[in-house]
Design a protein around this motif. Structure first.
Motif, PDB file in Angstrom:
ATOM      1  N   GLY A   8       0.772  -1.173  -0.002  1.00 49.96           N
ATOM      2  CA  GLY A   8       0.100   0.169   0.024  1.00 49.96           C
ATOM      3  C   GLY A   8       0.637   1.268  -0.051  1.00 49.96           C
ATOM      4  N   GLY A  10       3.551   1.433  -2.055  1.00 48.12           N
ATOM      5  CA  GLY A  10       4.191   1.730  -3.405  1.00 48.12           C
ATOM      6  C   GLY A  10       3.429   2.733  -4.321  1.00 48.12           C
ATOM      7  N   GLY A  13       0.017   0.972  -4.975  1.00 49.40           N
ATOM      8  CA  GLY A  13      -0.655   0.721  -3.990  1.00 49.40           C
ATOM      9  C   GLY A  13      -1.079   2.081  -3.059  1.00 49.40           C
ATOM     10  N   LEU A  30      -0.340  -3.376   5.397  1.00 43.24           N
ATOM     11  CA  LEU A  30       1.050  -3.991   5.818  1.00 43.24           C
ATOM     12  C   LEU A  30       2.014  -3.169   5.561  1.00 43.24           C
ATOM     13  CD1 LEU A  30       2.057  -6.992   6.588  1.00 43.24           C
ATOM     14  CD2 LEU A  30       2.703  -7.362   4.072  1.00 43.24           C
ATOM     15  N   SER A  33       8.197  -1.054   7.607  1.00 45.98           N
ATOM     16  CA  SER A  33       9.069  -0.347   8.204  1.00 45.98           C
ATOM     17  C   SER A  33       8.511   0.837   8.979  1.00 45.98           C
ATOM     18  CB  SER A  33      10.203   0.411   7.339  1.00 45.98           C
ATOM     19  OG  SER A  33       9.489   1.393   6.531  1.00 45.98           O
ATOM     20  N   SER A  36       7.185   3.303   6.357  1.00 48.20           N
ATOM     21  CA  SER A  36       6.072   2.792   5.646  1.00 48.20           C
ATOM     22  C   SER A  36       4.884   2.740   6.418  1.00 48.20           C
ATOM     23  CB  SER A  36       6.352   1.476   5.337  1.00 48.20           C
ATOM     24  OG  SER A  36       7.309   1.345   4.101  1.00 48.20           O
ATOM     25  N   PRO A 160       0.044  -3.814 -17.260  1.00 48.01           N
ATOM     26  CA  PRO A 160       0.776  -3.550 -18.291  1.00 48.01           C
ATOM     27  C   PRO A 160       2.098  -3.616 -17.834  1.00 48.01           C
ATOM     28  CG  PRO A 160      -0.480  -1.775 -18.077  1.00 48.01           C
ATOM     29  CD  PRO A 160      -0.952  -2.573 -16.971  1.00 48.01           C
ATOM     30  N   VAL A 163       3.577   0.699 -15.295  1.00 53.46           N
ATOM     31  CA  VAL A 163       2.227   1.490 -14.516  1.00 53.46           C
ATOM     32  C   VAL A 163       3.143   2.828 -14.088  1.00 53.46           C
ATOM     33  CG1 VAL A 163       0.781   1.490 -12.781  1.00 53.46           C
ATOM     34  CG2 VAL A 163       1.335  -0.674 -13.997  1.00 53.46           C
ATOM     35  N   GLY A 170       7.789   1.125 -13.396  1.00 56.40           N
ATOM     36  CA  GLY A 170       7.628   0.051 -14.274  1.00 56.40           C
ATOM     37  C   GLY A 170       8.814   0.011 -15.248  1.00 56.40           C
TER      38      GLY A 170
HETATM   39  N1  NAP Z   1       4.621  -0.173 -11.822  1.00 53.75           N
HETATM   40  C1  NAP Z   1       4.721  -1.173 -12.834  1.00 53.75           C
HETATM   41  O1  NAP Z   1       4.876  -0.939 -14.027  1.00 53.75           O
HETATM   42  C2  NAP Z   1       4.062  -2.670 -12.567  1.00 53.75           C
HETATM   43  C3  NAP Z   1       3.818  -3.430 -13.715  1.00 53.75           C
HETATM   44  C4  NAP Z   1       3.530  -4.617 -13.650  1.00 53.75           C
HETATM   45  C5  NAP Z   1       3.391  -5.136 -12.527  1.00 53.75           C
HETATM   46  N2  NAP Z   1       3.521  -4.525 -11.231  1.00 53.75           N
HETATM   47  C6  NAP Z   1       3.368  -5.034 -10.082  1.00 53.75           C
HETATM   48  O2  NAP Z   1       2.511  -4.427  -9.212  1.00 53.75           O
HETATM   49  C7  NAP Z   1       2.868  -4.426  -7.881  1.00 53.75           C
HETATM   50  C8  NAP Z   1       3.092  -2.953  -7.186  1.00 53.75           C
HETATM   51  O3  NAP Z   1       4.195  -2.490  -7.884  1.00 53.75           O
HETATM   52  P1  NAP Z   1       4.659  -0.959  -7.785  1.00 53.75           P
HETATM   53  O4  NAP Z   1       5.058  -0.493  -9.005  1.00 53.75           O
HETATM   54  O5  NAP Z   1       3.657  -0.278  -7.151  1.00 53.75           O
HETATM   55  O6  NAP Z   1       6.023  -1.421  -6.699  1.00 53.75           O
HETATM   56  P2  NAP Z   1       6.690  -0.432  -5.866  1.00 53.75           P
HETATM   57  O7  NAP Z   1       6.604   0.986  -6.017  1.00 53.75           O
HETATM   58  O8  NAP Z   1       8.186  -0.854  -5.832  1.00 53.75           O
HETATM   59  O9  NAP Z   1       6.177  -0.698  -4.331  1.00 53.75           O
HETATM   60  C9  NAP Z   1       6.280  -2.137  -3.587  1.00 53.75           C
HETATM   61  C10 NAP Z   1       5.552  -2.229  -2.494  1.00 53.75           C
HETATM   62  O10 NAP Z   1       5.473  -3.500  -2.089  1.00 53.75           O
HETATM   63  C11 NAP Z   1       5.976  -3.425  -0.709  1.00 53.75           C
HETATM   64  N3  NAP Z   1       6.908  -4.528  -0.467  1.00 53.75           N
HETATM   65  C12 NAP Z   1       8.027  -4.707  -1.020  1.00 53.75           C
HETATM   66  N4  NAP Z   1       8.608  -5.898  -0.546  1.00 53.75           N
HETATM   67  C13 NAP Z   1       7.763  -6.228   0.726  1.00 53.75           C
HETATM   68  C14 NAP Z   1       7.956  -6.862   1.724  1.00 53.75           C
HETATM   69  N5  NAP Z   1       9.208  -8.083   1.489  1.00 53.75           N
HETATM   70  N6  NAP Z   1       6.916  -7.200   2.535  1.00 53.75           N
HETATM   71  C15 NAP Z   1       6.213  -6.133   2.566  1.00 53.75           C
HETATM   72  N7  NAP Z   1       6.016  -5.135   1.853  1.00 53.75           N
HETATM   73  C16 NAP Z   1       7.029  -5.151   0.732  1.00 53.75           C
HETATM   74  C17 NAP Z   1       6.612  -1.916  -0.568  1.00 53.75           C
HETATM   75  O11 NAP Z   1       6.806  -1.560   0.786  1.00 53.75           O
HETATM   76  P3  NAP Z   1       7.759  -0.464   1.108  1.00 53.75           P
HETATM   77  O12 NAP Z   1       7.102   0.828   0.851  1.00 53.75           O
HETATM   78  O13 NAP Z   1       8.076  -0.698   2.633  1.00 53.75           O
HETATM   79  O14 NAP Z   1       9.411  -0.561   0.431  1.00 53.75           O
HETATM   80  C18 NAP Z   1       5.739  -1.161  -1.446  1.00 53.75           C
HETATM   81  O15 NAP Z   1       4.604  -0.803  -0.731  1.00 53.75           O
HETATM   82  C19 NAP Z   1       4.045  -5.335  -7.885  1.00 53.75           C
HETATM   83  O16 NAP Z   1       3.630  -6.617  -7.564  1.00 53.75           O
HETATM   84  C20 NAP Z   1       4.661  -4.948  -9.126  1.00 53.75           C
HETATM   85  O17 NAP Z   1       5.499  -6.196  -9.679  1.00 53.75           O
HETATM   86  C21 NAP Z   1       4.034  -3.276 -11.451  1.00 53.75           C
END
Ligand code: NAP
Length: 293
Positions: A8, A10, A13, A30, A33, A36, A160, A163, A170
């Motif tokens: 939430g 990220g 999120g 969740l 830290s 977070s 896609p 994002v 992404g």
């Molecule tokens: N952005 C894209 O283009 C894209 C494309 C396809 C799929 N996705 C998928 O969409 C999801 C979210 O992507 P995002 O771009 O928003 O990623 P992000 O900005 O890197 O955020 C990741 C989130 O996951 C949390 N996290 C990571 N490892 C964790 C752990 N071990 N325990 C608890 N929390 C954890 C992070 O918490 P902290 O804040 O504490 O670090 C953060 O809230 C992911 O599954 C990613 O693979 C993203």
């Protein structure tokens, strides 16, 4: 609805949490830290301290909720081992989320990716590819969707390749990071391969709609741009950073190089029609204009 959200804080999120709170839901998020947890509180949600590997915490979060949205993933693509560790950690946590909801008819909305189909534009009806460096993630999603026959309203929202929000995020964000490090805005192959994209604020709306209304066992596409040529993406990045734009060997892009090289346009026609989802935020190429040198 009281919703338990992983990831939430990220890029996606944080938009999902705001979207849920803005539509009358409450959120338990969740938070691994202090920083977070603070971000979650500032957003107006309640933090639940722990990480994906703290399976008892993950179970407790799901037990307190009327619905779950799963987004957390380490997104460490620095090596094949790092990717494999991240996939294993996520699989264990999502399995626990699914088990916790069996027999409740509650929604479990999990993040997934749009599939690629050689020579055509992928749709919601296409199966997820379960091979390659992140194939384990798809196998987990397939297992979670299978819980629809055991009283879980499990739903996949497929993302896609990019994002984005404010020019970040992404695959395009990874290309930007590599360009900053290497001094070249590179792309694999001839750059004609297309990647789909969506703004995070639009993706967040689809997560809410899926949570509120999607039937059990269904998959949806959060696709706003069906496919941008990777050379066009690299061109904007190069111009914004003042760097040359060049084709580079696949190996320059790490464990995801083979995926970066693939043409993978995707459609969201069914999602738009069935859930009434309509993206309204800037396209990827427009949003990349926010990149600062
Ligand atoms: N952005 C894209 O283009 C894209 C494309 C396809 C799929 N996705 C998928 O969409 C999801 C979210 O992507 P995002 O771009 O928003 O990623 P992000 O900005 O890197 O955020 C990741 C989130 O996951 C949390 N996290 C990571 N490892 C964790 C752990 N071990 N325990 C608890 N929390 C954890 C992070 O918490 P902290 O804040 O504490 O670090 C953060 O809230 C992911 O599954 C990613 O693979 C993203």
């Amino acid at each position: 609805m009281q919703v338990f959200v992983t990831g939430g804080t990220g890029l996606i999120g944080s938009a999902v949490v705001a979207e849920l709170l803005g539509h009358g839901h409450t959120v338990l998020a969740l938070a691994r830290s202090d920083a977070s947890a603070l971000a979650v509180e500032r957003a107006g949600a309640q933090p639940l301290r722990g990480g994906l590997a703290d399976l008892d915490v993950v179970r407790a979060g799901a037990a307190q909720a009327e619905g779950v949205v799963h987004l957390a993933f380490s997104n460490d693509f620095s090596s094949a081992d790092a990717v494999a560790r991240a996939v294993a950690e996520e699989t264990a946590a999502v399995t626990v989320l699914g088990e916790s909801l069996v027999g409740t008819d509650r929604p479990l909305v999990t993040v997934s990716g749009t599939p690629w189909v050689l020579g055509s534009v992928s749709t919601e009806a296409d199966p997820l590819p379960t091979g390659g460096p992140v194939g384990g993630r798809s196998r987990t999603v397939v297992a979670i969707l299978g819980l629809s026959s055991q009283g879980v309203r499990s739903v996949a929202v497929r993302m896609p390749r990019t994002v984005h929000n404010e020019g970040r995020g992404g695959f395009a964000g990874l290309l930007t990071d590599i360009a900053r490090r290497s001094g070249v805005s590179g792309y694999p192959g001839d750059g004609a391969q297309r990647w789909p994209a969506v703004h995070a604020l639009d993706a967040a709306v689809l997560f809410r709609l899926a949570l509120e209304q999607a039937p059990a066992g269904t998959s949806w596409h959060a696709v706003a741009d069906e496919g941008d040529a990777v050379r066009d993406i690299a061109s904007v990045i190069g111009r914004r950073l003042g760097l040359p734009v060049e084709s580079l060997p696949e190996e320059n892009f790490g464990p995801l190089g083979s995926i970066f090289a693939m043409d993978q346009p995707s459609s969201s026609a069914h999602t738009r029609e069935a859930l009434g989802w309509e993206p309204t935020h800037p396209s990827l190429l427009d949003d990349l204009e926010n990149i600062r040198p």
